[in-house]
Scaffold this motif. Structure first.
Motif, PDB file in Angstrom:
ATOM      1  N   THR A 121       4.306 -47.297  74.447  1.00 49.53           N
ATOM      2  CA  THR A 121       3.959 -48.595  75.039  1.00 49.53           C
ATOM      3  C   THR A 121       2.516 -48.889  74.605  1.00 49.53           C
ATOM      4  O   THR A 121       1.890 -48.060  73.942  1.00 49.53           O
ATOM      5  CB  THR A 121       3.974 -48.514  76.574  1.00 49.53           C
ATOM      6  OG1 THR A 121       3.070 -47.473  76.969  1.00 49.53           O
ATOM      7  CG2 THR A 121       5.357 -48.197  77.115  1.00 49.53           C
ATOM      8  N   ALA A 122       1.977 -50.021  75.017  1.00 48.15           N
ATOM      9  CA  ALA A 122       0.531 -50.231  74.910  1.00 48.15           C
ATOM     10  C   ALA A 122      -0.137 -49.137  75.738  1.00 48.15           C
ATOM     11  O   ALA A 122       0.436 -48.670  76.721  1.00 48.15           O
ATOM     12  CB  ALA A 122       0.165 -51.602  75.467  1.00 48.15           C
ATOM     13  N   PRO A 123      -1.350 -48.707  75.364  1.00 51.61           N
ATOM     14  CA  PRO A 123      -2.061 -47.774  76.241  1.00 51.61           C
ATOM     15  C   PRO A 123      -2.283 -48.443  77.602  1.00 51.61           C
ATOM     16  O   PRO A 123      -2.513 -49.648  77.663  1.00 51.61           O
ATOM     17  CB  PRO A 123      -3.392 -47.536  75.524  1.00 51.61           C
ATOM     18  CG  PRO A 123      -3.525 -48.625  74.525  1.00 51.61           C
ATOM     19  CD  PRO A 123      -2.148 -49.112  74.203  1.00 51.61           C
ATOM     20  N   TRP A 124      -2.196 -47.678  78.678  1.00 53.32           N
ATOM     21  CA  TRP A 124      -2.279 -48.282  80.008  1.00 53.32           C
ATOM     22  C   TRP A 124      -2.890 -47.300  80.990  1.00 53.32           C
ATOM     23  O   TRP A 124      -2.916 -46.099  80.744  1.00 53.32           O
ATOM     24  CB  TRP A 124      -0.896 -48.700  80.508  1.00 53.32           C
ATOM     25  CG  TRP A 124       0.076 -47.564  80.638  1.00 53.32           C
ATOM     26  CD1 TRP A 124       0.873 -47.059  79.657  1.00 53.32           C
ATOM     27  CD2 TRP A 124       0.347 -46.782  81.807  1.00 53.32           C
ATOM     28  NE1 TRP A 124       1.629 -46.005  80.137  1.00 53.32           N
ATOM     29  CE2 TRP A 124       1.316 -45.812  81.460  1.00 53.32           C
ATOM     30  CE3 TRP A 124      -0.147 -46.803  83.121  1.00 53.32           C
ATOM     31  CZ2 TRP A 124       1.820 -44.878  82.362  1.00 53.32           C
ATOM     32  CZ3 TRP A 124       0.353 -45.869  84.036  1.00 53.32           C
ATOM     33  CH2 TRP A 124       1.329 -44.928  83.655  1.00 53.32           C
ATOM     34  N   GLN A 125      -3.355 -47.834  82.100  1.00 57.74           N
ATOM     35  CA  GLN A 125      -3.887 -47.000  83.172  1.00 57.74           C
ATOM     36  C   GLN A 125      -3.674 -47.694  84.510  1.00 57.74           C
ATOM     37  O   GLN A 125      -3.892 -48.906  84.626  1.00 57.74           O
ATOM     38  CB  GLN A 125      -5.383 -46.737  82.937  1.00 57.74           C
ATOM     39  CG  GLN A 125      -5.924 -45.591  83.757  1.00 57.74           C
ATOM     40  CD  GLN A 125      -7.277 -45.109  83.221  1.00 57.74           C
ATOM     41  OE1 GLN A 125      -7.446 -44.897  82.014  1.00 57.74           O
ATOM     42  NE2 GLN A 125      -8.239 -44.957  84.105  1.00 57.74           N
ATOM     43  N   ASP A 135     -13.493 -47.981  84.847  1.00 63.59           N
ATOM     44  CA  ASP A 135     -13.186 -46.781  84.040  1.00 63.59           C
ATOM     45  C   ASP A 135     -12.098 -47.069  83.016  1.00 63.59           C
ATOM     46  O   ASP A 135     -12.210 -46.698  81.847  1.00 63.59           O
ATOM     47  CB  ASP A 135     -12.661 -45.638  84.938  1.00 63.59           C
ATOM     48  CG  ASP A 135     -13.755 -45.064  85.811  1.00 63.59           C
ATOM     49  OD1 ASP A 135     -14.940 -45.386  85.559  1.00 63.59           O
ATOM     50  OD2 ASP A 135     -13.415 -44.310  86.756  1.00 63.59           O
ATOM     51  N   ALA A 136     -11.030 -47.718  83.496  1.00 64.85           N
ATOM     52  CA  ALA A 136      -9.887 -47.990  82.616  1.00 64.85           C
ATOM     53  C   ALA A 136     -10.319 -48.904  81.471  1.00 64.85           C
ATOM     54  O   ALA A 136      -9.951 -48.686  80.308  1.00 64.85           O
ATOM     55  CB  ALA A 136      -8.752 -48.626  83.414  1.00 64.85           C
ATOM     56  N   LEU A 179      -2.805 -52.721  90.794  1.00 72.82           N
ATOM     57  CA  LEU A 179      -2.784 -53.348  89.473  1.00 72.82           C
ATOM     58  C   LEU A 179      -2.645 -52.283  88.387  1.00 72.82           C
ATOM     59  O   LEU A 179      -2.737 -51.086  88.651  1.00 72.82           O
ATOM     60  CB  LEU A 179      -4.078 -54.138  89.266  1.00 72.82           C
ATOM     61  CG  LEU A 179      -4.429 -55.154  90.362  1.00 72.82           C
ATOM     62  CD1 LEU A 179      -5.765 -55.824  90.051  1.00 72.82           C
ATOM     63  CD2 LEU A 179      -3.333 -56.194  90.532  1.00 72.82           C
ATOM     64  N   ILE A 180      -2.411 -52.761  87.164  1.00 67.95           N
ATOM     65  CA  ILE A 180      -2.354 -51.872  85.996  1.00 67.95           C
ATOM     66  C   ILE A 180      -3.147 -52.551  84.879  1.00 67.95           C
ATOM     67  O   ILE A 180      -3.097 -53.787  84.739  1.00 67.95           O
ATOM     68  CB  ILE A 180      -0.890 -51.609  85.579  1.00 67.95           C
ATOM     69  CG1 ILE A 180      -0.819 -50.722  84.326  1.00 67.95           C
ATOM     70  CG2 ILE A 180      -0.134 -52.908  85.324  1.00 67.95           C
ATOM     71  CD1 ILE A 180       0.614 -50.290  83.963  1.00 67.95           C
ATOM     72  N   LEU A 181      -3.892 -51.755  84.127  1.00 72.40           N
ATOM     73  CA  LEU A 181      -4.608 -52.301  82.971  1.00 72.40           C
ATOM     74  C   LEU A 181      -3.901 -51.849  81.703  1.00 72.40           C
ATOM     75  O   LEU A 181      -3.537 -50.674  81.567  1.00 72.40           O
ATOM     76  CB  LEU A 181      -6.059 -51.823  82.949  1.00 72.40           C
ATOM     77  CG  LEU A 181      -6.925 -52.517  81.880  1.00 72.40           C
ATOM     78  CD1 LEU A 181      -7.153 -53.995  82.247  1.00 72.40           C
ATOM     79  CD2 LEU A 181      -8.268 -51.814  81.687  1.00 72.40           C
TER      80      LEU A 181
END
Ligand code: ADP
Ligand code: MG
Length: 383
Positions: A121-125, A135-136, A179-181
């Motif tokens: 996937t796209a990188p995510w955090q 940080d993310a 949320l997710i980045l």
């Protein structure tokens, strides 16, 4: 219940929108009755269904009345609460299963599931608070995309972060938390695959298509995707693999990016019919909706073959809906209207399909010409 649903049985559809409408129409063709659960009076799906329960998706009494009126339950809207899903599953077979739905309801669970199956996937955090967002963002870099983990659609519930100054305001704006980045994918194309998986584990995969969005809303689907064969086949394999890993019974739509280096990354999955599969109604012997109904009813699945190439153009909002009489008067355009009374901006009111002989999908100019009155209302990169 593992036997096929007999003719005249009732399929319960949670959700009253156009996906439910087209599922109900496919159910009727196979001799089933559809019963819709929706909070909306006069919904697109209920207009073409045998019966309806009007009630909220979290209303326990309504969920119970709905379940008791049907033989099997499926979805066109997947955001029913865990408790609601458990209640439905205690009363009737639910296909796809509550577990499969839970994965796709939450972007963190969804991306974890996809990555755990070896699919990028796209990188995510995951983001718990502003500090973890900072940080993310430091790790993923700008630009990046902040999204709600739940309840997003048509680009709602997300924000593009261009630099550190966007972090705090975007965090405050987006709801519901958490949320997710995601790292920003500089994609060459957006593609998708719809796959059906039957009660017996058999799988039918539609061709990979390309999707063009306008203002985060699907505008155009090109079937098949004009991308290299190996990429298209790789995307189909990913979809089949994820459907198997979910133990899915029903349909799974997988949205993907082809990134600048030609890698396929999964963006999101939806365990239901999908807007990017509407072309199958007119270009395939058995559409995504027929395969959906067949899978849910425990019927055998035919192959997801395509007899024609196709372009699907959504009719969104008042301007495009105003072109309806012209669409009807244009030879070659196959019209679909969803029965919604009010054409609000950004609302999907219908779609149009244009067929081409297999292998004869034209380039941008040819597609523009073939869409006639709708040609002016979409953007496509020059060939
Ligand atoms: N990580 C990303 N990088 C680049 N573009 C993205 C990214 N995530 C989403 N987008 C764009 O935003 C659109 C909507 O995002 P998506 O995650 O599919 O949410 P939804 O369809 O639920 O609104 C995508 O189709 C794509 O065009
Ligand atoms: Mg999407």
């Amino acid at each position: 219940m593992n036997a096929a649903l007999p003719p005249n049985a009732t399929i319960g559809i949670v959700g009253g929108g156009q996906l439910g409408r087209m599922s109900a129409m496919a159910a009727a063709r196979l001799g089933y009755r559809a019963h819709v659960l929706t909070p909306e009076e006069d919904s697109p799906a209920a207009q073409v269904s045998a019966s309806v329960t009007i009630g909220d998706y979290e209303d326990v009494a309504a969920l119970r009345r709905f379940a008791e009126a049907v033989d099997v339950i499926t979805f066109e809207f997947e955001n029913v609460s865990a408790e609601g899903l458990d209640l439905l599953a205690s009363l009737r077979p639910v296909r796809p299963s509550p577990d499969a739905l839970r994965v796709s309801q939450d972007r963190v669970l969804e991306k974890s599931f996809v990555n755990a199956n070896g699919v990028p996937t796209a990188p995510w955090q995951a983001v718990e608070d502003v500090a973890s967002l900072r940080d993310a963002a430091a790790r993923l870099g700008f630009p990046c995309i902040l999204k709600t983990t739940r309840l997003g659609y048509d680009g709602k519930g997300q924000a593009l972060l261009r630099g550190p100054a966007d972090v705090a305001p975007a965090y405050a704006d987006l709801d519901p938390k958490p949320l997710i980045l995601e790292g920003f994918v500089d994609f060459g194309a957006e593609i998708s695959v719809v796959v059906a998986r039957g009660l017996d584990g058999s799988v039918s995969v539609f061709d990979t298509v390309e999707n063009r969005h306008r203002e985060h809303i699907l505008d155009l689907t090109l079937a098949p995707a004009p991308i290299p064969e190996a990429l298209a086949a790789g995307a189909q394999e990913i979809a089949a693999k994820l459907a198997g890993a979910l133990g899915l019974v029903g349909l799974l739509a997988v949205e993907m990016f082809v990134d600048a280096t030609g890698r396929v990354l999964v963006n999101e999955i939806a365990p239901r019919p999908h807007n990017s599969g509407h072309w199958t109604i007119d270009a395939c012997p058995a559409s995504q909706f027929e395969l959906h109904v067949r899978a849910v009813a425990g019927l055998p699945l035919p192959a997801a073959t395509r007899h024609s190439d196709a372009v699907m153009k959504n009719l969104v909002g008042p301007e495009e809906t105003a072109l309806w009489p012209t669409v009807l008067a244009t030879p070659g355009l196959i019209p679909h209207l969803y029965g919604k009374s009010e054409a609000r901006p950004g609302r999907k009111m219908g779609h149009v399909t244009r067929l081409f002989p297999r292998g004869a999908l034209p380039g941008a100019h040819g597609i523009a010409a073939a869409l006639g009155p709708l040609a002016t209302s979409f953007r496509m990169d020059p060939e």
